[in-house]
Motif scaffolding. Sequence first.
Motif, PDB file in Angstrom:
ATOM      1  N   MET A   1       0.651  -1.132   0.113  1.00  0.00           N
ATOM      2  CA  MET A   1       0.012   0.157  -0.314  1.00  0.00           C
ATOM      3  C   MET A   1       0.889   0.904  -0.183  1.00  0.00           C
ATOM      4  N   ILE A   2       0.531   1.984  -0.720  1.00  0.00           N
ATOM      5  CA  ILE A   2       0.475   3.546  -0.527  1.00  0.00           C
ATOM      6  C   ILE A   2       1.163   4.027   1.098  1.00  0.00           C
ATOM      7  N   GLY A   3       1.397   5.017   1.385  1.00  0.00           N
ATOM      8  CA  GLY A   3       2.210   4.912   2.501  1.00  0.00           C
ATOM      9  C   GLY A   3       2.106   5.787   3.239  1.00  0.00           C
ATOM     10  N   PRO A   4       1.498   6.322   4.188  1.00  0.00           N
ATOM     11  CA  PRO A   4       0.652   7.445   4.888  1.00  0.00           C
ATOM     12  C   PRO A   4       1.562   8.512   4.978  1.00  0.00           C
ATOM     13  N   GLY A   5       0.649   9.817   4.845  1.00  0.00           N
ATOM     14  CA  GLY A   5       1.263  10.896   4.585  1.00  0.00           C
ATOM     15  C   GLY A   5       2.075  11.195   3.276  1.00  0.00           C
ATOM     16  N   LEU A   6       1.434  10.384   2.063  1.00  0.00           N
ATOM     17  CA  LEU A   6       1.911  10.981   0.934  1.00  0.00           C
ATOM     18  C   LEU A   6       0.860  11.985   0.702  1.00  0.00           C
ATOM     19  N   HIS A   7       1.385  13.098  -0.295  1.00  0.00           N
ATOM     20  CA  HIS A   7       0.923  14.414  -0.526  1.00  0.00           C
ATOM     21  C   HIS A   7       0.347  14.372  -2.317  1.00  0.00           C
ATOM     22  N   VAL A   8      -0.977  14.253  -2.636  1.00  0.00           N
ATOM     23  CA  VAL A   8      -0.654  14.066  -4.190  1.00  0.00           C
ATOM     24  C   VAL A   8      -1.764  15.125  -4.911  1.00  0.00           C
ATOM     25  N   TYR A   9      -1.081  15.655  -5.777  1.00  0.00           N
ATOM     26  CA  TYR A   9      -1.796  16.812  -6.538  1.00  0.00           C
ATOM     27  C   TYR A   9      -2.361  16.557  -7.443  1.00  0.00           C
ATOM     28  N   ALA A  10      -3.789  16.242  -7.986  1.00  0.00           N
ATOM     29  CA  ALA A  10      -4.251  16.500  -8.805  1.00  0.00           C
ATOM     30  C   ALA A  10      -4.162  17.181 -10.236  1.00  0.00           C
ATOM     31  N   ALA A  11      -4.412  16.931 -11.231  1.00  0.00           N
ATOM     32  CA  ALA A  11      -4.445  18.382 -12.576  1.00  0.00           C
ATOM     33  C   ALA A  11      -5.927  17.518 -12.979  1.00  0.00           C
ATOM     34  N   LEU A  12      -6.830  18.387 -13.584  1.00  0.00           N
ATOM     35  CA  LEU A  12      -7.818  17.528 -13.485  1.00  0.00           C
ATOM     36  C   LEU A  12      -8.828  18.038 -14.833  1.00  0.00           C
ATOM     37  N   GLU A  13      -9.094  17.856 -15.801  1.00  0.00           N
ATOM     38  CA  GLU A  13     -10.052  18.049 -16.384  1.00  0.00           C
ATOM     39  C   GLU A  13     -11.844  18.225 -16.046  1.00  0.00           C
ATOM     40  N   GLY A  14     -12.549  19.293 -15.652  1.00  0.00           N
ATOM     41  CA  GLY A  14     -13.830  19.101 -14.766  1.00  0.00           C
ATOM     42  C   GLY A  14     -13.045  18.370 -13.942  1.00  0.00           C
ATOM     43  N   SER A  15     -13.377  17.251 -13.389  1.00  0.00           N
ATOM     44  CA  SER A  15     -13.659  16.694 -12.194  1.00  0.00           C
ATOM     45  C   SER A  15     -13.584  15.246 -12.517  1.00  0.00           C
ATOM     46  N   PHE A  16     -12.547  14.872 -13.668  1.00  0.00           N
ATOM     47  CA  PHE A  16     -12.624  14.089 -14.452  1.00  0.00           C
ATOM     48  C   PHE A  16     -11.849  13.396 -13.260  1.00  0.00           C
ATOM     49  N   GLY A  17     -12.212  12.215 -13.125  1.00  0.00           N
ATOM     50  CA  GLY A  17     -11.099  10.941 -12.230  1.00  0.00           C
ATOM     51  C   GLY A  17     -10.632  11.438 -10.819  1.00  0.00           C
ATOM     52  N   LEU A  18     -11.804  11.929 -10.189  1.00  0.00           N
ATOM     53  CA  LEU A  18     -11.364  12.194  -8.492  1.00  0.00           C
ATOM     54  C   LEU A  18     -11.909  11.429  -7.787  1.00  0.00           C
ATOM     55  N   GLU A  19     -12.990  10.994  -8.604  1.00  0.00           N
ATOM     56  CA  GLU A  19     -13.412  10.123  -7.481  1.00  0.00           C
ATOM     57  C   GLU A  19     -12.804   8.501  -7.336  1.00  0.00           C
ATOM     58  N   ALA A  20     -12.602   8.532  -8.622  1.00  0.00           N
ATOM     59  CA  ALA A  20     -11.214   7.186  -8.855  1.00  0.00           C
ATOM     60  C   ALA A  20     -10.246   7.596  -8.263  1.00  0.00           C
ATOM     61  N   ILE A  21      -9.376   8.567  -8.102  1.00  0.00           N
ATOM     62  CA  ILE A  21      -8.149   9.260  -7.611  1.00  0.00           C
ATOM     63  C   ILE A  21      -8.434   8.820  -6.131  1.00  0.00           C
ATOM     64  N   GLU A  22      -9.533   9.522  -5.493  1.00  0.00           N
ATOM     65  CA  GLU A  22     -10.158   8.935  -3.613  1.00  0.00           C
ATOM     66  C   GLU A  22      -9.930   7.446  -3.496  1.00  0.00           C
ATOM     67  N   ASP A  23     -11.025   6.882  -4.805  1.00  0.00           N
ATOM     68  CA  ASP A  23     -11.231   5.350  -3.795  1.00  0.00           C
ATOM     69  C   ASP A  23      -9.856   4.809  -3.897  1.00  0.00           C
ATOM     70  N   ALA A  24      -8.824   4.925  -5.110  1.00  0.00           N
ATOM     71  CA  ALA A  24      -7.527   4.190  -4.910  1.00  0.00           C
ATOM     72  C   ALA A  24      -6.769   4.314  -4.281  1.00  0.00           C
ATOM     73  N   LEU A  25      -6.847   5.919  -3.512  1.00  0.00           N
ATOM     74  CA  LEU A  25      -5.522   6.037  -2.009  1.00  0.00           C
ATOM     75  C   LEU A  25      -5.989   5.814  -0.756  1.00  0.00           C
ATOM     76  N   PRO A  26      -5.321   5.369   0.255  1.00  0.00           N
ATOM     77  CA  PRO A  26      -5.763   5.308   1.388  1.00  0.00           C
ATOM     78  C   PRO A  26      -6.940   6.447   1.527  1.00  0.00           C
ATOM     79  N   SER A  27      -7.864   5.574   2.833  1.00  0.00           N
ATOM     80  CA  SER A  27      -8.860   7.078   3.789  1.00  0.00           C
ATOM     81  C   SER A  27      -7.650   8.390   3.948  1.00  0.00           C
ATOM     82  N   GLY A  28      -7.903   9.466   3.690  1.00  0.00           N
ATOM     83  CA  GLY A  28      -7.498  10.543   4.435  1.00  0.00           C
ATOM     84  C   GLY A  28      -6.129  11.200   4.152  1.00  0.00           C
TER      85      GLY A  28
END
Length: 401
Positions: A1-28
């Motif tokens: 798993m991706i460890g805690p403390g990872l900061h993600v920057y998402a540059a999106l067309e509209g909100s394309f992919g945001l839900e999928a990204i949040e689902d893919a990452l550990p909560s929080g």
Amino acid sequence: MIGPGLHVYAALEGSFGLEAIEDALPSGTPVRAVSLAEAGSAGSEIPPRADLVVVGCSQAHDQALEVISAATAQRADRPVVVLYHGSANGFLQRAFEAGADDFVTLPQPVGQLSLALEKAVARRRGGGAVAAEGAMITVLGPKGGTGKTVTSSNLAVALTLEGKSAVLVDLDLQFGDIGLALGLPPTRTIYDLAVSGGSLDGEKIDEFLAEHPSGARALLAPLRPDQASAVSISFLREVFPILRSRYDFLIVDTPPAFSPEVIAAVDASSHLCVVGMLDALSIKDTKIGLETLEQMGHDSTAVTLVLNRADSDVGITQEDVEQLLGRAPDVLVTSDRAIPRALTNGQPIVVAEPRSKAALSYGALAHRYLGATARAETAPTTASAESSGAGQRRLRLRRAS
Ligand SMILES: Nc1ncnc2c1ncn2[C@@H]1O[C@H](COP(=O)(O)OP(=O)(O)OP(=O)(O)O)[C@@H](O)[C@H]1O
Ligand SMILES: [Mg+2]
């Protein structure tokens, strides 16, 4: 798993992919989502603390490419994953050229995107959940003088200029001339390493490598032909994996024969690069060489075919070559007087005359391998022939940090 403390920057067309990204990452996991326009606008900086950049767009988007380039230029160790929808076509290649690590088409089954993000992070960190093993490219051609040494030395330096670590092994044990091609004095050679005694490890091997000013390293050929026999197959089988564990790319230059050491290198390789020349004898030998590799179990898709002196006026057309070899060359290198001129000065042409046609072709070759290794765990692709100008933009991208 991706460890805690990872900061993600998402540059999106509209909100394309945001839900999928949040689902893919550990909560929080903190995700800073901005629009592609905002991320790509002049003067906008991706926060330095962002460890992973995800770019999402439903279709090919120039702003997405700008964000990818900016993300890698600002921090070369930061992974960039592109999320996309629909048929990627040329966009995939352009995204990799801009510096993307991985490319994921949405939607994906649950867990797939997590895996892709995890791999991208692990790869850039050089470890973590996924063991890092560099690519090994053996450059071969059964005929003498086709341009194997010029190709392998330029490939190693071109990859280094892209910010990758590369080591070149001169397996032309009797008459190797990588030292001359790169202007490196043969202070220590593969012979010295082979007879040094004791066990082999990465630090020890590094002591026997010569270093080109670009940062590319080389294990040079023995000084005299009679020293070649000291280099055994079992020694090579030990050396190759150690170098692969320490460098992004291990490039092997070979003599014009399927000698036992060449076969050992071919067997250990992840990729092969066959260099043929545009003349009847070379085409015949190249055909036999390609067939031999196939008999050895190497699928032709793992073999990149470089056609050197592709513009020579010898009465053989590109169509003839394709028909004779049963495939199109992947990279074409023109005849260029700059090549022997650079060799005379002990410099690879990608450094001596980076704007020459030949240098751009070697840039394109390096780029094929950068794309192939970045994509290796997603979808293998067979790129079409690249013209000698295809690498033009590449040399500006992904400099060493
Ligand atoms: N595209 C090119 N244009 C002009 N000269 C070239 C080109 N490619 C190679 N040469 C010249 O051809 C000669 C042979 O090249 P190189 O040494 O790379 O071949 P090789 O396949 O490694 O040979 P060998 O089989 O003997 O190891 C060199 O003198 C080099 O300068
Ligand atoms: Mg050679």
